[in-house]
Scaffold this active site. Structure first.
Site, PDB file in Angstrom:
ATOM      1  N   SER A  49     -14.499  -2.990 -11.652  1.00  0.00           N
ATOM      2  CA  SER A  49     -15.470  -3.805 -11.308  1.00  0.00           C
ATOM      3  C   SER A  49     -15.717  -4.417 -12.490  1.00  0.00           C
ATOM      4  O   SER A  49     -14.931  -5.328 -13.245  1.00  0.00           O
ATOM      5  CB  SER A  49     -16.749  -2.684 -11.097  1.00  0.00           C
ATOM      6  OG  SER A  49     -17.826  -4.036 -10.527  1.00  0.00           O
ATOM      7  N   ASP A  95     -14.831  -3.669  -4.262  1.00  0.00           N
ATOM      8  CA  ASP A  95     -15.565  -3.739  -5.813  1.00  0.00           C
ATOM      9  C   ASP A  95     -14.922  -1.803  -5.410  1.00  0.00           C
ATOM     10  O   ASP A  95     -14.905  -0.376  -4.477  1.00  0.00           O
ATOM     11  CB  ASP A  95     -16.656  -2.566  -5.746  1.00  0.00           C
ATOM     12  CG  ASP A  95     -17.325  -3.106  -7.280  1.00  0.00           C
ATOM     13  OD1 ASP A  95     -16.408  -2.039  -7.115  1.00  0.00           O
ATOM     14  OD2 ASP A  95     -18.217  -2.813  -6.948  1.00  0.00           O
TER      15      ASP A  95
END
Length: 728
Positions: free
Chosen positions: A66, A212
């Site tokens: 991320s 993610d």
């Protein structure tokens, strides 16, 4: 956690007693750096990198998830921590989380469509049925920002070609599997790893949809052991703590908590893989939310402080200056000069004509790539509304540098359902509402023909159809045919009292040919056929009820260079129309000018308008009107009607707040002073001469369109209050 702290204390004691300053790279342990995810809190990684640089600690591989993937990728691509801190601080994150370009860079037709129908209401109509967009944000500007960070303007950055081994973690949303990028496009891997479900659309890459990586491995400790055989792991955890039960009250907070629970579970598993010789850094980020991107400098400072608190452990990995310089030379990518572009290609389109993209690209063959202009041009193309994203890559083919533009058409297009709603309430005019819907078919032929079928239900009702046909691939010239049937309410006033209520049935057909004036506006010349039939509902019958037939030549010029969709802070707009009756018994001219100028948190505005005839008289059913919010606000909507109407106002607004991250617009309190005049008034026949009004109001842009609350008064007596929310 207590066991982990005990192990750390034991490791500090052992290393402080025995660890030397490593003389060279040959006899030092391999070091793997792990940068975890945490949204804006991930800027703390920059401070950790600064401290590693100060202590001269070489790293053999890095893994990120991320926001950690963003920092890891930019660092491995050659961006030093000092530059990274500066670039992150300069970035307008509120703007980066809004895909569309500035309003001034959107073509005029798209502007009008966005004003009438909520952009967030777009739903694709496909063979599989109705399909909604996969995220609030598609990541258009985010991806271009990643390109800038890794210097993609000097050539495509592939992970396997970077000197420093990099691993980026994402999640296959279809299977839930952990996906590790060790090769392929660096920026696409970074984009995939940051795709927070529900907020940012998944990235379709290599045949799978990616989101993610924090869902499966937010702190990828094992990855650096596998990637480079790391003997010492430096793991930096910037994850957000779970919300307290008392703070969970709505759907969004519940969704955020679910993601946090999944993330914390896999972080706990990763922490269990740390050994006493590994170094665990967890900055104190209390008070910093995952959305606080504007506080990147603060987060970086806290990251550096946390690294300094672990300095005794980190110092054991330090090498001498000569060895560190050699490491940097080996692992830092060489700076490449800007490349001249030998060819430009538009690739990957299925339905859209390539000319619809190339018309925006100003990059010249034979010149060095100008990234700032290219980003602007790609955003302008994206603003047409046909694409999930518009990206680019600079690749070497033989002895040529090819700039490849990569527009990805919407998977839920090319036909869409759109929605608009509004609620309007005033002290003198009661309340009104409407629900508006439209079905839009785009790219019906290679030149980009569009069909828009619309319907409205509420206080005013109607249906309409509009066929728009560009005449050239670049869509500079067009013809347009539009037909509509509407039923509208109207009223006549005397001494601030409604004396008549009417319903006006209007059937209209327009055919025009026109030219798009760049992104500024349109000019049209055409013919109008219209039929009006007024029916009285209550009150004194002053308007003629015989059907009114109108036909004649219609010319329009519309220009718009404001900087926001509904409520601008700067820029201007102008509109002029000329209708000449076929019988030459009258004409109708309208002119309107509006402009804004911003000084810090103040916005100053000026607007003026005129509507009326220059020969003959306007039909009673089609008079020019005044009254309503910022249109002589002390009077009711359309309270004043006559043959020649002029109006002007000056306004001053103070910006006192802004919409949350990802939502365009600001919140303002304002004051306007207004003046107007109505010639040959039919409604309010006793109000002649110059009329005035003043209004104080609060307004802003919301996800449902503009909203305002205001109170207006005229020195001649009338007072009015307003509330509005929705699309105009």
């Amino acid at each position: 956690m207590l066991l982990l702290k005990s192990c750390r204390l034991w490791a500090i004691a052992c290393l402080a007693a025995s660890a030397p300053l490593w003389a060279g790279a040959a006899d030092r342990p391999k070091v793997g750096l792990v940068l975890g995810g945490g949204g804006a809190r991930g800027a703390a990684h920059i401070g950790v990198l600064e401290e590693l640089e100060r202590l001269r600690i070489p790293v053999d591989c890095v893994a990120g998830t991320s926001m950690g993937a963003l920092i890891a990728g930019a660092w491995a691509a050659g961006m030093d921590p000092t530059t990274m801190r500066r670039e992150m601080g300069k970035a307008d994150w509120n703007d980066l989380f809004q895909d569309n370009p500035g309003y001034g860079d959107v073509n005029y037709r798209s502007k009008r469509l966005s004003q009438r129908y909520l952009p967030g209401s777009e739903t694709g109509i496909t063979e599989l049925g109705a399909v909604t967009p996969p995220g609030v944000v598609s990541g258009q500007k985010i991806k271009l920002f990643f390109n800038q960070l890794v210097h993609a303007d000097t050539g495509e950055r592939n992970i396997e070609l970077l000197p420093l081994p990099v691993s980026i973690i994402a999640t296959d949303i279809g299977s839930g599997d952990r996906v590790v990028f060790r090769d392929g496009s660096l920026t696409l891997a970074m984009r995939a790893s940051m795709s927070v479900p529900g907020l940012m659309a998944p990235l379709e890459y290599r045949g799978i949809k990616l989101v993610d990586g924090g869902l499966v491995d937010n702190l990828p400790v094992q990855e650096v052991r596998d990637r480079c055989g790391a003997q010492v792991v430096i793991a930096v955890n910037v994850g957000s703590p779970l919300l307290k039960s008392s703070d969970i009250s709505g759907l969004l907070s519940i969704s955020a908590q679910m993601v946090s629970i999944l993330t914390e579970q896999n972080v706990t598993q990763s922490l269990a893989k740390l050994t006493p010789t590994d170094i665990y850094i967890k900055p104190n980020l209390d008070g910093l939310a995952a959305s606080d991107f504007d506080r990147s400098g603060d987060a970086a400072d806290r990251g550096r402080t946390a690294a300094q608190e672990s300095a005794e452990l980190l110092q054991s990995l330090s090498v001498d200056e000569r060895s560190y310089a050699a490491w940097r030379k080996r692992w830092t990518p060489q700076s490449l000069p800007l490349q001249a572009v030998d060819a430009i290609e538009i690739a990957g389109l299925r339905t859209v004509n390539a000319a619809a993209v190339s018309r925006y690209v100003e990059q010249k063959v034979g010149e060095s790539l100008d990234v700032s202009k290219l980003n602007r041009d790609l955003l302008r193309a994206y603003g047409d509304g046909y694409y999930e994203r518009v990206d680019y890559t600079l690749v070497r083919e033989g002895d040529r540098n090819v700039l490849r533009i990569l527009p990805i058409e919407k998977s839920w297009g090319p036909d869409y359902l759109r929605l608009g709603v509004n609620l309007n309430s005033s002290l003198s005019g009661g309340s009104s509402f409407s629900v508006r819907t439209a079905y839009q078919k785009t790219w019906m032929n290679p030149l980009g023909a569009e069909l828009l079928m619309s319907a409205e239900l509420g206080s005013n009702t109607g249906i309409g159809v509009d066929f728009y046909q560009p005449l050239d691939p670049a869509q500079r010239y067009f013809v347009d045919a539009a037909a509509s049937v509407r039923r509208e309410s109207a009223a006549l006033f005397k001494d601030d009292q409604r004396i008549s209520e009417y319903r006006n049935n209007v059937a209209r057909f327009d055919f025009s040919a026109g030219r798009n004036i760049g992104l500024v506006g349109q000019a049209r010349l055409g013919w109008r056929e219209e039929r009006q039939e007024v029916k009285i509902e209550t009150g004194v019958p002053l308007l003629p009820t015989d059907p009114l037939r109108i036909s004649g030549l219609l010319a329009t010029l519309e220009l718009d260079q404001k900087n926001q969709l509904y409520i601008s802070t700067s820029g201007w707009s102008a509109r002029g129309t000329w209708f000449e009756s076929a019988e030459h018994d009258y004409n109708r001219m309208t002119v309107a000018l509006d402009g804004n100028y911003q000084i810090k948190d103040w916005v100053l505005g000026l607007r003026g308008s005129y509507a009326g005839s220059t020969h003959g008289s306007l039909p009673p059913q089609d008079l020019a009107k005044l009254g309503g919010f910022l249109n002589l606000s002390g009077f009711a909507n359309d309270q004043l009607a006559g043959d020649k109407v002029s109006y002007v106002h000056m306004r001053a607004e103070r910006i006192f707040g802004r919409m949350p991250l990802g939502l365009r617009g600001d919140l303002r309190v304002g004051l306007a002073l207004e003046a107007g005049r109505v010639g040959e008034p039919l409604s309010e026949p006793n109000r002649t001469g110059v009329l005035n009004s003043a209004v104080i109001y609060v307004r802003g842009e919301t996800p449902f369109g503009p909203a305002y609350l205001g109170l207006g008064r005229s020195s001649s007596g009338p007072i009015n209050a307003y509330f509005f929310i929705g699309t105009p």
